[in-house]
Each structure stands twice: as structure tokens, then as C-alpha cells.
Design an enzyme around this catalytic site. Structure first.
Site, mmCIF file in Angstrom:
data_model
loop_
_atom_site.group_PDB
_atom_site.id
_atom_site.type_symbol
_atom_site.label_atom_id
_atom_site.label_comp_id
_atom_site.label_asym_id
_atom_site.label_seq_id
_atom_site.Cartn_x
_atom_site.Cartn_y
_atom_site.Cartn_z
ATOM 1 N N THR A 120 95.541 65.623 -17.234
ATOM 2 C CA THR A 120 95.070 66.498 -15.883
ATOM 3 C C THR A 120 94.074 66.665 -15.863
ATOM 4 O O THR A 120 93.662 66.806 -14.816
ATOM 5 C CB THR A 120 96.107 67.094 -15.850
ATOM 6 O OG1 THR A 120 96.834 68.684 -16.311
ATOM 7 C CG2 THR A 120 98.007 67.190 -15.709
ATOM 8 N N LYS B 55 92.429 69.240 -17.888
ATOM 9 C CA LYS B 55 91.431 70.450 -18.998
ATOM 10 C C LYS B 55 90.421 70.271 -19.496
ATOM 11 O O LYS B 55 89.537 71.111 -19.313
ATOM 12 C CB LYS B 55 92.757 71.211 -18.941
ATOM 13 C CG LYS B 55 94.193 70.853 -18.503
ATOM 14 C CD LYS B 55 95.154 72.175 -19.543
ATOM 15 C CE LYS B 55 95.925 71.419 -20.362
ATOM 16 N NZ LYS B 55 96.846 70.149 -19.847
ATOM 17 N N GLU C 163 119.613 42.858 -6.343
ATOM 18 C CA GLU C 163 117.776 43.060 -5.660
ATOM 19 C C GLU C 163 117.987 43.144 -4.200
ATOM 20 O O GLU C 163 117.362 44.150 -3.728
ATOM 21 C CB GLU C 163 116.896 42.187 -6.867
ATOM 22 C CG GLU C 163 117.261 42.820 -8.330
ATOM 23 C CD GLU C 163 116.938 43.796 -8.819
ATOM 24 O OE1 GLU C 163 116.855 45.163 -7.888
ATOM 25 O OE2 GLU C 163 117.248 44.578 -9.261
ATOM 26 N N HIS D 55 119.574 45.823 -2.416
ATOM 27 C CA HIS D 55 118.386 46.989 -2.291
ATOM 28 C C HIS D 55 117.436 47.283 -1.642
ATOM 29 O O HIS D 55 117.683 47.839 -0.684
ATOM 30 C CB HIS D 55 117.686 47.500 -3.869
ATOM 31 C CG HIS D 55 119.139 47.588 -4.736
ATOM 32 N ND1 HIS D 55 120.068 48.202 -4.771
ATOM 33 C CD2 HIS D 55 119.033 47.090 -6.670
ATOM 34 C CE1 HIS D 55 120.111 48.795 -6.099
ATOM 35 N NE2 HIS D 55 119.828 47.687 -6.911
ATOM 36 N N ASP E 273 122.006 52.226 -11.000
ATOM 37 C CA ASP E 273 122.217 52.747 -9.419
ATOM 38 C C ASP E 273 122.752 53.941 -9.346
ATOM 39 O O ASP E 273 122.967 55.179 -8.534
ATOM 40 C CB ASP E 273 122.354 51.612 -8.687
ATOM 41 C CG ASP E 273 121.516 50.540 -9.039
ATOM 42 O OD1 ASP E 273 120.584 50.985 -9.219
ATOM 43 O OD2 ASP E 273 121.781 49.361 -8.788
HETATM 44 N N1 LIG Z 1 91.155 64.756 -12.855
HETATM 45 C C1 LIG Z 1 91.000 63.456 -13.977
HETATM 46 N N2 LIG Z 1 89.583 63.375 -13.242
HETATM 47 C C2 LIG Z 1 89.734 62.377 -14.426
HETATM 48 N N3 LIG Z 1 89.414 61.541 -15.411
HETATM 49 C C3 LIG Z 1 90.351 62.448 -16.251
HETATM 50 C C4 LIG Z 1 91.069 63.394 -15.131
HETATM 51 N N4 LIG Z 1 92.031 63.876 -15.907
HETATM 52 C C5 LIG Z 1 92.046 63.028 -16.579
HETATM 53 N N5 LIG Z 1 91.128 62.150 -16.565
HETATM 54 C C6 LIG Z 1 91.045 60.794 -17.713
HETATM 55 O O1 LIG Z 1 92.001 61.642 -19.041
HETATM 56 C C7 LIG Z 1 91.074 61.555 -19.805
HETATM 57 C C8 LIG Z 1 92.101 63.097 -20.796
HETATM 58 O O2 LIG Z 1 91.401 64.207 -20.307
HETATM 59 P P1 LIG Z 1 91.584 65.758 -20.942
HETATM 60 O O3 LIG Z 1 92.093 65.336 -22.026
HETATM 61 O O4 LIG Z 1 91.201 66.685 -20.015
HETATM 62 O O5 LIG Z 1 93.163 66.402 -20.637
HETATM 63 P P2 LIG Z 1 93.915 67.466 -20.974
HETATM 64 O O6 LIG Z 1 94.281 67.892 -19.775
HETATM 65 O O7 LIG Z 1 92.987 68.305 -21.542
HETATM 66 O O8 LIG Z 1 95.366 66.807 -21.927
HETATM 67 P P3 LIG Z 1 96.308 67.706 -23.112
HETATM 68 O O9 LIG Z 1 96.756 68.675 -22.438
HETATM 69 O O10 LIG Z 1 96.446 66.313 -23.099
HETATM 70 O O11 LIG Z 1 95.294 67.902 -24.250
HETATM 71 C C9 LIG Z 1 90.064 62.552 -19.634
HETATM 72 O O12 LIG Z 1 89.234 62.272 -20.782
HETATM 73 C C10 LIG Z 1 90.041 61.969 -18.342
HETATM 74 O O13 LIG Z 1 88.882 60.225 -18.977
HETATM 75 ZN ZN LIG Z 2 119.989 47.564 -8.687
#
Ligand SMILES: Nc1ncnc2c1ncn2[C@@H]1O[C@H](COP(=O)(O)OP(=O)(O)OP(=O)(O)O)[C@@H](O)[C@H]1O
Ligand SMILES: [Zn+2]
Length: 715
Positions: free
Chosen positions: A325, A327, A542, A545, A619
Site C-alpha cells: 500500500t 508504506k 452467464e 447472471h 455461485d
Molecule cells: N500509494 C501508492 N502510490 C504510488 N505507488 C504505490 C503506492 N503504493 C504502492 N505503490 C507502488 O508499489 C510499490 C511497493 O510499495 P511499498 O513497498 O511502498 O509497499 P509497502 O506497503 O511497503 O509493502 P510491504 O508491506 O509489502 O513492505 C511501490 O514502490 C510503488 O511503486
Molecule cells: Zn455462475
């Protein structure tokens, strides 16, 4: 006279220096003129060499070799050691009767300095091989220095002795003489030689042969010794190289190198990285987290400003969120925004099997960081170092590592300018001592991005590739609920690869949809041969659905329907929420159940009860899950009331059967609703199934056109 028949075998040996001394004896008695001339010359020039020699000096007469001529010796040497005498004549400037060793070390200790041997062994072999140089070489070997090389001489003697014994036996020479000569004092040995010749009554005619054998034996033994010593030197050299390589290898060994690196402070974990190129601009869709971290950036830019006002910033910031995400990216951006060094360390690096290594790495990291403050220390996977201090055989020294981390965090003042950012996916696994105030006392959540965040991230990464104007990142964002930033980045990248493979110049929605489905459901299985009957069943299933979704008020809008096999599925219909759903209504949940039922209802209506397939199992899984949650979690059953039933296994049998009954009613009602819709829209259902059989995949607009009874444009 020494006659030198080539058949004469070596018999005994004497130190070569004796022979040399014999050549240059100051007391030539019956030595031929040419020898005495050179000897006299020698005496004139360097008489002092003779006096201090501690080595017993023997002449040819002593050795009983007084009749041996230089020419004969040459010939003998040439026979036995071809090339040794090449170009040799008794050098006019070879004036030493005492042959010194090559180095002071050897002169002093009586044996070679191993290192000097190694250094010079090659050079030695390249010298012109005059007898003198050979003598000098040989002189260096302990075996030829009587007073010091006793042990070696003895062992060598034993070897030669056995040869001599054999030869002596065959040539009728008493073995006791040979032994005596070799083992006893040289002076008396030489006397023995003469005596022996007399006492054994060796006939005159054989005396020459005896003497020649004596000299030849000596020279052969020298050659043998030289060879042995050469190979000894070579072995020593090889051993030395092996030892060096071994030491190098050991230092490269992870265990030893870790110790080495940590004890010398060269740990790679403490190399800072300047993060100028990563700023908050690069992190999308996590606005709240960025805002919270903004004040940390200000602090790093100007720590004094904060301390003057008495402000106190947290020492440690904990970034909490699912993998990918952003971090790490955020932490880098903090350092980049403040333009300070960034120290990256992964928690698993500190998780060492060996006592003290993890703790020592932490010490190094903090020492380096403090020396370069203001700066950011980032510890990824903090849970693997800062997990609860449990005794585990897998992590025997984790306690020490955490304690070291705690001690380091306590060890510097808030205004020192070092900010520690930790990241974890499992905050609950962290040791409580780590998250108390004064350590990681600020928590920043980095969640999966919402639809707006996903759109921003998709736009950001789309801008790095060539894409068509028709691309709508928001549609992709709506279809990628739960995707992290890293997954969205991957989606765009996969679309670009697909476009390249297909020879397209730009990425279009098709490629983006393709890579989204690939990530969600696995790769397409175009090669799978599906027969027409199964294709038809899938098409009706399909479109069942799709029709329910289209005609049910609270169902999500349709995005796409396909009968292209992908991953474990033969086809699927994807629905797109208009927005991320934070809450769902009862009507929305029932609609989802109805859409799920649509597939089986279609099979039953079109092909009959006997021809329903196994294709609806997932399903039903989905519909049952929704119904169960409505009853046991959301308080949406009138009969069971507003109550949650978490562990249904522990409930009374009555309650369990009541829950089951309620779930069954919800599912049956849902099935009936779906049936009603499909019966009502049988014509639309049929049209859609046929369109799918023709076109394989239909998007939202095309589905709408078919269901409205219009004709699809030929693609
Ligand atoms: N919010 C975001 N905006 C832009 N790019 C992102 C973002 N989140 C992730 N990425 C892309 O995904 C890559 C991996 O993200 P990152 O290593 O920062 O995640 P993390 O949260 O530290 O993951 P982990 O917990 O697995 O270490 C980043 O280098 C970037 O290219
Ligand atoms: Zn189905």
C-alpha cells in the site's frame, strides 16, 4: 682416476659443500694443474673465507677423490643433471670456499624462511644453472648443513641408505660401510672410505669405479633431493594458496562475514541513501497518511524550530497497513521531502540465529544514524524484529534484539533529529513495550486505496506509458476493489506488456481490462477446447447472471460478460459498484444473492432439471455466505432477531437448526425471484446468450444494446 661409466649406480652421498670445498681445497696434493691454478687464485683473493667457516672443510684427498678431475666432474654432472653444466667453466670469480646461504635468515637459523622461499622460488629456478648456483641453492637446504639438518639428513639418509644397501649387496660392497659413512662423523667417515678401500682389499682396478660410484651417488642424491625439495616448495606454495583461499572463503561465509561486518561496523544496513528523488508527489491515494507525516517532514527540515517552542515530536512512527500500500514509499518520501539521509533496514535482517548479531546490527544502525542526524531510519517488517518477546527455538535471540532496539530508542533525545519509521502488516503482533509513548508512539494507517485513490494511482502509472485517450482510469478503478497501489502498478504494467505483445502502439481499455481479469482470475485459457454443448450451457448460464443483474433494482451495474475460459472458470460476468461500498443494504445483499442464483436458474429453465451442471457451485457458495452473514451477523432475520451468532458450532441444536432454516428460506426465495425474472425476460436472455456465443465477450454497452433488443454492430 674416476672413470665415469654411465652404468655406475649412485651409492652414497656426502654434503655438496664438501665436494665444493674439495674442488677449492687450499691443500692440493696430487691435484692436476688446472685445478690447482684456480684454487690458488681463490686462495690469493679471499683467504679470510676459509678460516671462519664453521663447516668442516674437506678436500678431494679427504674424500678419497683426489684424482678426480674437474672435467670428469663436469662430465659426471652433465650425465646426471643434464644442462647443469651448460656453459660452465670454473668461474674465475667463484672464490668462496664457504658457501653462504641465500639469506641472513637461513644463515642464522639453518633453514629456509618459508615466506622467502615462496617469494623467491620461481626466481631461483630461472638462474643460469652453473654448478655454483646449484650449490648455492642446495646449500640453503637444511639437509646439507650438517650441524643443523641432522633430522632431515637422517631421514633422507635412511631413504638413500635403503637404495645403497640394495646396490651394495648386488655390487658386493658391505652395507655396514655405507651405514657407517652416512651416520657417523664426516671426518672419520672419510677416513673410513680410505680405510675401507684398504681393509676390504678393493682391487686397484675397481677403486676408480668405487670412487666414481661414490661421486655419482652423491650427485644423483643431490638431484633427487633437489627434486624432492622442488616438489616440497611447490606443495608448500599450493598449501599456502589453499590456506589463503580458505581464509577468504570463510570470511565470505554468511555467518563469519556477519560477525566480521558487524564487528567492524561495515554492515550494509547502515549505508544511508539520499532520497531526493522520492517525494509525497510520488505517493498517491493515501492523503491522510501524507498529511500526518507532513509535520515530521517539517521537524526534520528544522528540528530547532520545534524544540525552541518546547514541542516534542514522536521518536518513532508506525506505518500500519496491508502489503503493497506504499508504506516504504511514504517513508522514503518523508526523507526525500526533508532532504535527509534515509537508512533502510528490514526487520528480518536483525532476526539472527546467532547470539548478539541482531543486537549488534541495531547498535551499528543507530550509531551511524545519530552521527548523520537529521535523518530517517526505516525498519520494514518491524513485526519480525519487534514481535512479542516469546521464547522460540526459531528465534533464540530475538529478545536481545528487541531489548537493543528499545534501548537505542530510549538512548537519544527527541530533538536529536533522528526519526524512526517502522512498518508492519500486523500491528497486533508487536511487543507492547515498542508501542508505548516514547517509542513508536505515533501510528499512521496506510489503507488500501479507495476508488478515488485507485483512480489517482492508475492515472499516475498510466502517465508513464503510452495510452489511448479513450482509456477511463475510473472504470478500471471501480473494478479493482481491494487492489493495493503495488497491484495497480502491476495492472498497468501488464496492460503495457499485452499491448506490446499484440503489436499495438498504445494501451487501450481492452488491455487494461485484460490485465485486470488476469490478476483477478488467472490467465486466459484460449487453448482449451470447449465443445459447443458446454459453450452453449456457459453462454446461457452467464447471460442468466447478466439478465438478473440488469433487471434487479439494487444489483450492481454490469461491467462485462464473457464465455472465455480463464483460470478455473469457463466464463464470468463482472459487476461494477458505482462507488466503494462502505455499507450494504438488505436489498443490495438480496440482489447479490439473486444475481448469483441466475446461472443455475438459467440452466434449469433452458436445459431442464436433468441437465443442470456443477458449474453453479461457486455461485451457491457466494449466495450462502451472504445469507449466513445476514442471519448470524447483520441481524437481518426476523425469526432470529437482532443478535449475532459468532461460533455457530457451540450453539444449541435448536438455534443451529433455526439458523439453517432461515438461511435456506433466504436462498429459496432468492432462487424463486431469479426464476421469475428469467421467465419474464426469456427473450432477452436468449438474445444475450446467442450474442455471447457469437462474440465471446460483451462489455456493458453491448449488453445493454442486446437487452434492449437492438442489433449489435458487427465488430
Ligand atoms: N500509494 C501508492 N502510490 C504510488 N505507488 C504505490 C503506492 N503504493 C504502492 N505503490 C507502488 O508499489 C510499490 C511497493 O510499495 P511499498 O513497498 O511502498 O509497499 P509497502 O506497503 O511497503 O509493502 P510491504 O508491506 O509489502 O513492505 C511501490 O514502490 C510503488 O511503486
Ligand atoms: Zn455462475
Amino acid at each position: 682416476m674416476f672413470s665415469l661409466p654411465s652404468t655406475v649406480q649412485p651409492q652414497v652421498t656426502v654434503p655438496l659443500s664438501h665436494l665444493i670445498s674439495a674442488f677449492h681445497s687450499p691443500k692440493p696434493v696430487s691435484v692436476p694443474v688446472n685445478t690447482s691454478v684456480s684454487q690458488n687464485k681463490h686462495r690469493d683473493v679471499v683467504p679470510e673465507h676459509e678460516a671462519p667457516s664453521s663447516e668442516p672443510t674437506l678436500n678431494l684427498r679427504d674424500l678419497g677423490l683426489s684424482e678426480l678431475k674437474i672435467g670428469q666432474i663436469d662430465q659426471l654432472v652433465e650425465n646426471l643433471l643434464p644442462g647443469f653444466c651448460k656453459g660452465r667453466s670454473v668461474s674465475p670469480h667463484w672464490h668462496t670456499s664457504h658457501v653462504s646461504a641465500q639469506s641472513f635468515f637461513e644463515n642464522k637459523y639453518g633453514h629456509l624462511d618459508m615466506f622467502s622461499t615462496l617469494r623467491s622460488s620461481c626466481l631461483f629456478r630461472q638462474h643460469p644453472r652453473t654448478l655454483q648456483s646449484i650449490c648455492s641453492d642446495l646449500q640453503a637446504w637444511p639437509v646439507f648443513i650438517q650441524s643443523r639438518g641432522f633430522k632431515t639428513l637422517k631421514s633422507r639418509t635412511r631413504r638413500l641408505q635403503s637404495t645403497s644397501e640394495r646396490l651394495a649387496e648386488t655390487q658386493n660392497v658391505a652395507p655396514s660401510f655405507v651405514k657407517g659413512f652416512l651416520l657417523r662423523d664426516r671426518g672419520s667417515d672419510v677416513e673410513n672410505l680410505d680405510k675401507l678401500m684398504k681393509t676390504k682389499n678393493i682391487p686397484e682396478a675397481h677403486q676408480d669405479a668405487f670412487k666414481t660410484g661414490f661421486a655419482e651417488g652423491f650427485l644423483k642424491a643431490q638431484a633427487l633431493t633437489q627434486k624432492t625439495n622442488d616438489s616440497l616448495r611447490r606443495t608448500r606454495l599450493i598449501l599456502f594458496v589453499i590456506v589463503l583461499l580458505g581464509i577468504y572463503g570463510l570470511l565470505k561465509n554468511p555467518f563469519l562475514s556477519v560477525r566480521f561486518r558487524t564487528t567492524t561496523g561495515l554492515d550494509s544496513a547502515v549505508d544511508p541513501v539520499q532520497m531526493k528523488n522520492v517525494t509525497f508527489e510520488h505517493v498517491k491515494g493515501v492523503e491522510e497518511a501524507k498529511q500526518e507525516l507532513q509535520e515530521v517532514v517539517e521537524f526534520l527540515k528544522n528540528p530547532q524550530k520545534f524544540t525552541v517552542l518546547g514541542g516534542k515530536l514522536p521518536k518513532g512512527i508506525l506505518l500500519v497497513g496491508p502489503p503493497g500500500t506504499g508504506k516504504t514509499l511514504l517513508a522514503r518520501a518523508v526523507a526525500g521531502e526533508a532532504d535527509v539521509p534515509f537508512y533502510y533496514a528490514s526487520g528480518s535482517e536483525f532476526d539472527e540465529m546467532f547470539v548478539g548479531v541482531g543486537a549488534s546490527r541495531i547498535r551499528n544502525l543507530f550509531r551511524e544514524a545519530k552521527a548523520n542526524a537529521p535523518c530517517v531510519i526505516f525498519i520494514d517488517e518491524l513485526d519480525s524484529v519487534g514481535g512479542k518477546r516469546i521464547e522460540s527455538p526459531m528465534h533464540p535471540y530475538s529478545r536481545q534484539t528487541i531489548n537493543q532496539l528499545l534501548a537505542e530508542m530510549d538512548g537519544f533525545k527527541p530533538n536529536e533529529g533522528v526519526i524512526i519509521i517502522g512498518a508492519t502488516n500486523f500491528p497486533e503482533a508487536l511487543d507492547n513495550a515498542l508501542i508505548r509513548p516514547g517509542r513508536f508512539d505515533m501510528q499512521v494507517t496506510v489503507p488500501r486505496p479507495d476508488v478515488k485513490g485507485r483512480t489517482e494511482i492508475l492515472k499516475w502509472y498510466l502517465n508513464k506509458i503510452k495510452f489511448d485517450k479513450s482509456v477511463d482510469p475510473e472504470i478500471i478503478a471501480r473494478g479493482t476493489v481491494g487492489f493495493s497501489g503495488a497491484e495497480l502498478e502491476n495492472l498497468v504494467n501488464q496492460a503495457a506488456l499485452k499491448a506490446a505483445v499484440d503489436g499495438k502502439e498504445m494501451v487501450t481499455m481492452k488491455e487494461l481490462e485484460f490485465s485486470k481479469d488476469k490478476i483477478l482470475m488467472g490467465p486466459e485459457r484460449r487453448s482449451v477446447e470447449i465443445d459447443n454443448k458446454n459453450k452453449t450451457i456457459t453462454a446461457y448460464h452467464e447471460s442468466g447472471h447478466a439478465v438478473i443483474a440488469y433487471y434487479t433494482k439494487d444489483a450492481m451495474p454490469i461491467n462485462k460478460a464473457t464465455i472465455m475460459p480463464r483460470g478455473p472458470t469457463l466464463g464470468h460476468v463482472s459487476l461494477l459498484p458505482e462507488n466503494d461500498r462502505w455499507n450494504e443494504t438488505r436489498a443490495q445483499l438480496l440482489a447479490q444473492m439473486d444475481v448469483s442464483m441466475g446461472g443455475r436458474v438459467a440452466e434449469e429453465l433452458i436445459f431442464g432439471t436433468d441437465h443442470i451442471t456443477t458449474g453453479a457451485s461457486s455461485d451457491f457458495d457466494n449466495a450462502t455466505k451472504i445469507a449466513k452473514r445476514m442471519v448470524t451477523k447483520f441481524g437481518m432475520s426476523e425469526k432470529l432477531g437482532v443478535m449475532t451468532y459468532s461460533d455457530t458450532g457451540k450453539l444449541s441444536p435448536e438455534t443451529q437448526s433455526a439458523i439453517e432454516q432461515e438461511i435456506r428460506i433466504l436462498l429459496r426465495e432468492s432462487y424463486e425471484r431469479a426464476k421469475h425474472i428469467l421467465k419474464t425476460h426469456a427473450k432477452e436472455h436468449k438474445n444475450l446468450a446467442e450474442a455471447l456465443l457469437t462474440y465471446e465477450t460483451l462489455d456493458a454497452k453491448e449488453i445493454q444494446i442486446v437487452l434492449e433488443g437492438k442489433k449489435l454492430e458487427v465488430r
